[in-house]
Write a protein that holds these residues in place. Structure first.
Motif, PDB file in Angstrom:
ATOM      1  N   LEU A 291       0.614  -1.228  -0.014  1.00 25.00           N
ATOM      2  CA  LEU A 291      -0.099  -0.117   0.045  1.00 25.00           C
ATOM      3  C   LEU A 291       0.848   1.376   0.066  1.00 25.00           C
ATOM      4  O   LEU A 291       0.754   2.142  -0.570  1.00 25.00           O
ATOM      5  CB  LEU A 291      -0.908   0.043   1.169  1.00 25.00           C
ATOM      6  N   ILE A 292       1.734   1.241   0.852  1.00 24.61           N
ATOM      7  CA  ILE A 292       2.853   2.422   0.924  1.00 24.61           C
ATOM      8  C   ILE A 292       3.545   2.553  -0.382  1.00 24.61           C
ATOM      9  O   ILE A 292       3.627   3.775  -0.858  1.00 24.61           O
ATOM     10  CB  ILE A 292       3.714   2.272   2.214  1.00 24.61           C
ATOM     11  N   LEU A 293       3.962   1.555  -0.986  1.00 18.60           N
ATOM     12  CA  LEU A 293       4.807   1.625  -2.120  1.00 18.60           C
ATOM     13  C   LEU A 293       3.994   2.074  -3.464  1.00 18.60           C
ATOM     14  O   LEU A 293       4.289   3.114  -4.103  1.00 18.60           O
ATOM     15  CB  LEU A 293       5.367   0.241  -2.617  1.00 18.60           C
TER      16      LEU A 293
ATOM     17  N   ASN B 269       4.672  12.488   2.762  1.00 17.36           N
ATOM     18  CA  ASN B 269       5.175  12.171   4.351  1.00 17.36           C
ATOM     19  C   ASN B 269       4.149  11.487   4.818  1.00 17.36           C
ATOM     20  O   ASN B 269       2.968  11.196   4.156  1.00 17.36           O
ATOM     21  CB  ASN B 269       5.081  13.589   4.854  1.00 17.36           C
ATOM     22  N   LYS B 270       4.383  11.162   6.244  1.00 15.53           N
ATOM     23  CA  LYS B 270       3.152  10.269   6.818  1.00 15.53           C
ATOM     24  C   LYS B 270       1.826  10.615   6.788  1.00 15.53           C
ATOM     25  O   LYS B 270       1.069   9.726   6.312  1.00 15.53           O
ATOM     26  CB  LYS B 270       3.611  10.033   8.321  1.00 15.53           C
ATOM     27  N   ASP B 271       1.587  11.973   6.832  1.00 15.03           N
ATOM     28  CA  ASP B 271       0.013  12.229   6.784  1.00 15.03           C
ATOM     29  C   ASP B 271      -0.407  12.037   5.397  1.00 15.03           C
ATOM     30  O   ASP B 271      -1.692  11.770   5.418  1.00 15.03           O
ATOM     31  CB  ASP B 271       0.161  13.672   7.188  1.00 15.03           C
TER      32      ASP B 271
ATOM     33  N   ASP C 199      -1.199   1.529  10.855  1.00 19.90           N
ATOM     34  CA  ASP C 199      -1.016   2.463  11.918  1.00 19.90           C
ATOM     35  C   ASP C 199       0.254   3.322  11.875  1.00 19.90           C
ATOM     36  O   ASP C 199       1.038   2.910  10.836  1.00 19.90           O
ATOM     37  CB  ASP C 199      -1.037   1.659  13.456  1.00 19.90           C
ATOM     38  N   ARG C 200       0.472   4.362  12.280  1.00 21.40           N
ATOM     39  CA  ARG C 200       1.533   5.325  12.273  1.00 21.40           C
ATOM     40  C   ARG C 200       2.838   4.921  12.252  1.00 21.40           C
ATOM     41  O   ARG C 200       3.720   5.019  11.672  1.00 21.40           O
ATOM     42  CB  ARG C 200       1.084   6.620  13.074  1.00 21.40           C
TER      43      ARG C 200
ATOM     44  N   ARG D 192       8.044   2.424   9.890  1.00 21.32           N
ATOM     45  CA  ARG D 192       8.931   1.664  10.025  1.00 21.32           C
ATOM     46  C   ARG D 192       9.161   1.189   8.489  1.00 21.32           C
ATOM     47  O   ARG D 192       9.997   0.877   7.951  1.00 21.32           O
ATOM     48  CB  ARG D 192       8.398   0.320  10.784  1.00 21.32           C
ATOM     49  N   VAL D 193       7.904   1.240   7.739  1.00 23.29           N
ATOM     50  CA  VAL D 193       8.213   0.817   6.186  1.00 23.29           C
ATOM     51  C   VAL D 193       9.046   1.825   5.584  1.00 23.29           C
ATOM     52  O   VAL D 193       9.723   1.421   4.759  1.00 23.29           O
ATOM     53  CB  VAL D 193       6.785   0.304   5.601  1.00 23.29           C
ATOM     54  N   LEU D 194       8.809   2.997   5.509  1.00 22.20           N
ATOM     55  CA  LEU D 194       9.332   4.185   5.087  1.00 22.20           C
ATOM     56  C   LEU D 194      10.787   4.160   5.135  1.00 22.20           C
ATOM     57  O   LEU D 194      11.687   4.351   4.498  1.00 22.20           O
ATOM     58  CB  LEU D 194       8.886   5.466   5.395  1.00 22.20           C
ATOM     59  N   ASN D 195      11.192   3.620   6.580  1.00 23.35           N
ATOM     60  CA  ASN D 195      12.646   3.411   7.058  1.00 23.35           C
ATOM     61  C   ASN D 195      13.201   2.675   6.458  1.00 23.35           C
ATOM     62  O   ASN D 195      14.486   2.537   6.171  1.00 23.35           O
ATOM     63  CB  ASN D 195      12.789   3.475   8.695  1.00 23.35           C
ATOM     64  N   SER D 196      12.528   1.482   6.341  1.00 21.77           N
ATOM     65  CA  SER D 196      13.262   0.266   5.640  1.00 21.77           C
ATOM     66  C   SER D 196      13.544   0.553   4.015  1.00 21.77           C
ATOM     67  O   SER D 196      14.196   0.157   3.602  1.00 21.77           O
ATOM     68  CB  SER D 196      12.331  -0.980   5.697  1.00 21.77           C
TER      69      SER D 196
END
Length: 140
Positions: free
Chosen positions: A24-26, A37-39, A50-51, A56-60
């Motif tokens: 989903l984030i990708l 950004n996260k928002d 969750d936040r 965690r995913v963005l940092n990986s």
């Protein structure tokens, strides 16, 4: 995003353990025309992740050379897709621009060559400019 960039991004993520959160984030990063950004990610995908998981995913993704972090003048961390970066090695030094009107954050295309004194080694470059983007400056 160009087809070759998308293919590289998909390959890098497939080589790692894949989760629904990563997918989903990708997708959000792939579909974004600017840094996110996260928002922005949370707004796009809703409350299904969750936040802490988003961070965690963005940092990986950052550690894997998929995205680079941008610390904005508003104190938020933005993430943009990397081109030609690899795991633990980010190969870009460019300025980022945040529009004070519409809020978008984008990578500016020109690479910056910073000459450091002998013995110094650059690991991260975070140049940031704020002002009005080409769309918002036309409106005034």
């Amino acid at each position: 995003m160009e087809r070759e960039q998308l293919r590289r991004l998909d390959t890098m993520v497939k080589n790692k353990r894949n989760t629904k959160a990563k997918e989903l984030i990708l997708e959000t990063i792939k579909n974004a025309s600017t840094a996110v950004n996260k928002d922005i990610i949370q707004e796009e995908i809703g409350n299904v992740i969750d936040r802490a998981t988003i961070y965690r995913v963005l940092n990986s993704f950052y550690d894997d050379g998929i995205v680079h972090k941008i610390l904005g003048d508003d104190g938020k961390q933005y993430y943009a897709y990397c081109i030609n970066c690899g795991e633990k090695k980010h190969l870009h030094s460019h300025f980022h621009f945040r529009c004070l009107n519409c809020g978008k954050v984008e990578c500016l295309p020109n690479e910056i060559d910073v000459k450091l004194p002998k013995g110094y080694q650059s690991v991260n470059f975070n140049g940031f400019i704020s002002g009005y983007c080409n769309q918002c400056s036309k409106d005034e």
